[in-house]
Design an enzyme around this catalytic site. Structure first.
Site, PDB file in Angstrom:
ATOM      1  N   TYR A 147       0.177   2.770 -14.136  1.00 26.75           N
ATOM      2  CA  TYR A 147       1.074   3.035 -13.004  1.00 26.75           C
ATOM      3  C   TYR A 147       1.588   4.474 -13.048  1.00 26.75           C
ATOM      4  O   TYR A 147       1.563   5.194 -12.044  1.00 26.75           O
ATOM      5  CB  TYR A 147       2.232   2.042 -13.043  1.00 26.75           C
ATOM      6  CG  TYR A 147       3.128   2.054 -11.822  1.00 26.75           C
ATOM      7  CD1 TYR A 147       2.811   1.295 -10.690  1.00 26.75           C
ATOM      8  CD2 TYR A 147       4.298   2.799 -11.801  1.00 26.75           C
ATOM      9  CE1 TYR A 147       3.633   1.296  -9.579  1.00 26.75           C
ATOM     10  CE2 TYR A 147       5.127   2.808 -10.688  1.00 26.75           C
ATOM     11  CZ  TYR A 147       4.797   2.057  -9.584  1.00 26.75           C
ATOM     12  OH  TYR A 147       5.624   2.060  -8.481  1.00 26.75           O
ATOM     13  N   SER A 193       6.675   7.444  -6.735  1.00 27.93           N
ATOM     14  CA  SER A 193       7.661   6.657  -7.478  1.00 27.93           C
ATOM     15  C   SER A 193       8.426   7.618  -8.385  1.00 27.93           C
ATOM     16  O   SER A 193       7.942   8.724  -8.679  1.00 27.93           O
ATOM     17  CB  SER A 193       6.935   5.633  -8.353  1.00 27.93           C
ATOM     18  OG  SER A 193       7.808   5.054  -9.309  1.00 27.93           O
TER      19      SER A 193
HETATM   20  P1  NAD Z   1       4.989  -5.106  -2.485  1.00 29.39           P
HETATM   21  O1  NAD Z   1       4.182  -5.915  -3.432  1.00 29.39           O
HETATM   22  O2  NAD Z   1       6.029  -5.765  -1.662  1.00 29.39           O
HETATM   23  O3  NAD Z   1       4.026  -4.316  -1.489  1.00 29.39           O
HETATM   24  C1  NAD Z   1       2.773  -3.832  -1.877  1.00 29.39           C
HETATM   25  C2  NAD Z   1       1.893  -3.817  -0.662  1.00 29.39           C
HETATM   26  O4  NAD Z   1       0.596  -3.370  -1.041  1.00 29.39           O
HETATM   27  C3  NAD Z   1       1.735  -5.209  -0.050  1.00 29.39           C
HETATM   28  O5  NAD Z   1       1.713  -5.111   1.365  1.00 29.39           O
HETATM   29  C4  NAD Z   1       0.381  -5.647  -0.576  1.00 29.39           C
HETATM   30  O6  NAD Z   1      -0.242  -6.577   0.264  1.00 29.39           O
HETATM   31  C5  NAD Z   1      -0.358  -4.312  -0.579  1.00 29.39           C
HETATM   32  N1  NAD Z   1      -1.546  -4.326  -1.423  1.00 29.39           N
HETATM   33  C6  NAD Z   1      -1.644  -4.688  -2.729  1.00 29.39           C
HETATM   34  N2  NAD Z   1      -2.942  -4.609  -3.115  1.00 29.39           N
HETATM   35  C7  NAD Z   1      -3.652  -4.165  -2.050  1.00 29.39           C
HETATM   36  C8  NAD Z   1      -5.037  -3.898  -1.812  1.00 29.39           C
HETATM   37  N3  NAD Z   1      -5.970  -4.094  -2.759  1.00 29.39           N
HETATM   38  N4  NAD Z   1      -5.397  -3.474  -0.589  1.00 29.39           N
HETATM   39  C9  NAD Z   1      -4.484  -3.312   0.406  1.00 29.39           C
HETATM   40  N5  NAD Z   1      -3.174  -3.559   0.242  1.00 29.39           N
HETATM   41  C10 NAD Z   1      -2.765  -3.980  -0.972  1.00 29.39           C
HETATM   42  O7  NAD Z   1       5.618  -3.906  -3.344  1.00 29.39           O
HETATM   43  P2  NAD Z   1       6.619  -2.729  -2.934  1.00 29.39           P
HETATM   44  O8  NAD Z   1       7.693  -2.790  -3.926  1.00 29.39           O
HETATM   45  O9  NAD Z   1       6.940  -2.738  -1.502  1.00 29.39           O
HETATM   46  O10 NAD Z   1       5.716  -1.444  -3.266  1.00 29.39           O
HETATM   47  C11 NAD Z   1       5.165  -0.594  -2.277  1.00 29.39           C
HETATM   48  C12 NAD Z   1       4.862   0.780  -2.873  1.00 29.39           C
HETATM   49  O11 NAD Z   1       6.098   1.367  -3.312  1.00 29.39           O
HETATM   50  C13 NAD Z   1       3.954   0.739  -4.100  1.00 29.39           C
HETATM   51  O12 NAD Z   1       3.072   1.842  -4.082  1.00 29.39           O
HETATM   52  C14 NAD Z   1       4.941   0.857  -5.256  1.00 29.39           C
HETATM   53  O13 NAD Z   1       4.346   1.409  -6.385  1.00 29.39           O
HETATM   54  C15 NAD Z   1       5.964   1.781  -4.645  1.00 29.39           C
HETATM   55  N6  NAD Z   1       7.277   1.727  -5.312  1.00 29.39           N
HETATM   56  C16 NAD Z   1       8.014   0.571  -5.359  1.00 29.39           C
HETATM   57  C17 NAD Z   1       9.258   0.560  -5.991  1.00 29.39           C
HETATM   58  C18 NAD Z   1      10.130  -0.677  -6.042  1.00 29.39           C
HETATM   59  O14 NAD Z   1      11.129  -0.673  -6.783  1.00 29.39           O
HETATM   60  N7  NAD Z   1       9.867  -1.720  -5.286  1.00 29.39           N
HETATM   61  C19 NAD Z   1       9.724   1.726  -6.586  1.00 29.39           C
HETATM   62  C20 NAD Z   1       8.939   2.889  -6.534  1.00 29.39           C
HETATM   63  C21 NAD Z   1       7.719   2.880  -5.887  1.00 29.39           C
END
Ligand code: NAD
Length: 257
Positions: free
Chosen positions: A152, A139
């Site tokens: 985080y 991130s």
């Molecule tokens: P999201 O909530 O849509 O996806 C998260 C995924 O992780 C989901 O598929 C969820 O089911 C899974 N998950 C959560 N807990 C879990 C567990 N205990 N075991 C297995 N799977 C689990 O969120 P996202 O925005 O797609 O985030 C995905 C990744 O990208 C994360 O690591 C997040 O930190 C990172 N990220 C997101 C953003 C953003 O703006 N959306 C920015 C930077 C980084």
């Protein structure tokens, strides 16, 4: 580049960025293992739909990545793992002195430690196959900080550190490990926050997005899941064979500020 014959394991891939990454890898020809902690009919249906859409083999394997043994079992059950994308992650926002202990533990376990366990289980498979790619979805918060996001930010900085160590330990093998550092990405999770934020600030959708949500993102545009997926595909390509142990920001200029 065609990824025919390669198998990619993408953690946390039944929604958001993980699903976007899985789709782009499948579009490039990779077989997939998709994952989350749930075991619903719709999770297995999603695997079947992706397989049909892209003409690749897709399996859904349930694993709760807050647990070390389940993270390792995910890779063992996959049986083959040429490409490992550590994407699963959660968030909780609170000041340090009020941060709930169980949230700290869960974020460190899911966002950071799970990547250690899956990598440990996958490297022997990559070595056996004579090729491997580890892509950690970190991130902008793996490179910078914001208040109230202690767990985080700590976890994502940890993932960047793990990325470097994995790269050094595999530097003389046909295996690379890199981290993608997205800024704000428009996922269903982020989309769901827009109506409440509009109400809170009494602003229209566009104003909330540009002035509140994308305050730190100079482009004033969200990154997309397709862009994160495309960056992953690039990191798996031959052009990226000498790119290892580094971070690639997909953040509209956030970390240039
Ligand atoms: P999201 O909530 O849509 O996806 C998260 C995924 O992780 C989901 O598929 C969820 O089911 C899974 N998950 C959560 N807990 C879990 C567990 N205990 N075991 C297995 N799977 C689990 O969120 P996202 O925005 O797609 O985030 C995905 C990744 O990208 C994360 O690591 C997040 O930190 C990172 N990220 C997101 C953003 C953003 O703006 N959306 C920015 C930077 C980084």
């Amino acid at each position: 580049m065609s990824m025919n014959g390669k198998t990619a394991v993408v953690t946390g891939s039944n929604s958001g960025i993980g699903l976007g990454v899985a789709r782009e890898l499948a579009r490039a020809g990779a077989d997939l293992v998709i994952n989350s902690f749930t075991d619903r009919d719709e999770d297995h249906a999603l695997a079947a739909e992706l397989g049909k859409e892209f003409g690749v083999a897709v399996r859904y394997i349930q694993a709760d990545l807050s647990k070390a043994e389940e993270a390792r079992a995910l890779i063992e059950k996959a049986g083959v793992c040429d490409i490992l994308v550590n994407n699963a992650g959660i968030q909780h926002v609170a000041p340090i002195d009020e941060f709930p202990l169980e949230k700290w533990d869960a974020i460190i376990a899911i966002n950071m430690s799970s990547a250690f366990h899956t990598t440990a289980a996958a490297l022997p498979m990559m070595r056996k196959a004579g090729w491997g790619r580890v892509v950690n979805i970190a991130s902008a918060h793996g490179l910078t900080a914001s208040p109230y996001k202690s767990a985080y930010v700590a976890a994502k900085h940890g993932v960047v550190g793990l990325t470097k160590v994995t790269a050094l330990e595999t530097a003389q093998e046909p295996i690379t490990c890199n981290a993608i550092c997205p800024g704000y990405v428009l996922t269903p999770l982020v989309e769901a926050q827009i109506p409440d934020t509009m109400k809170k600030y009494g602003m229209e959708r566009d104003e909330v997005i540009k002035k509140v949500m994308l305050e730190r993102q100079p482009s004033k545009e969200f990154a997309t899941v397709e862009q994160i997926g495309g960056t992953t595909v690039f990191l798996c390509s031959d052009a990226a064979a000498q790119i290892t142990g580094t971070t690639i920001s997909v953040d509209g200029g956030w970390t240039a500020l």
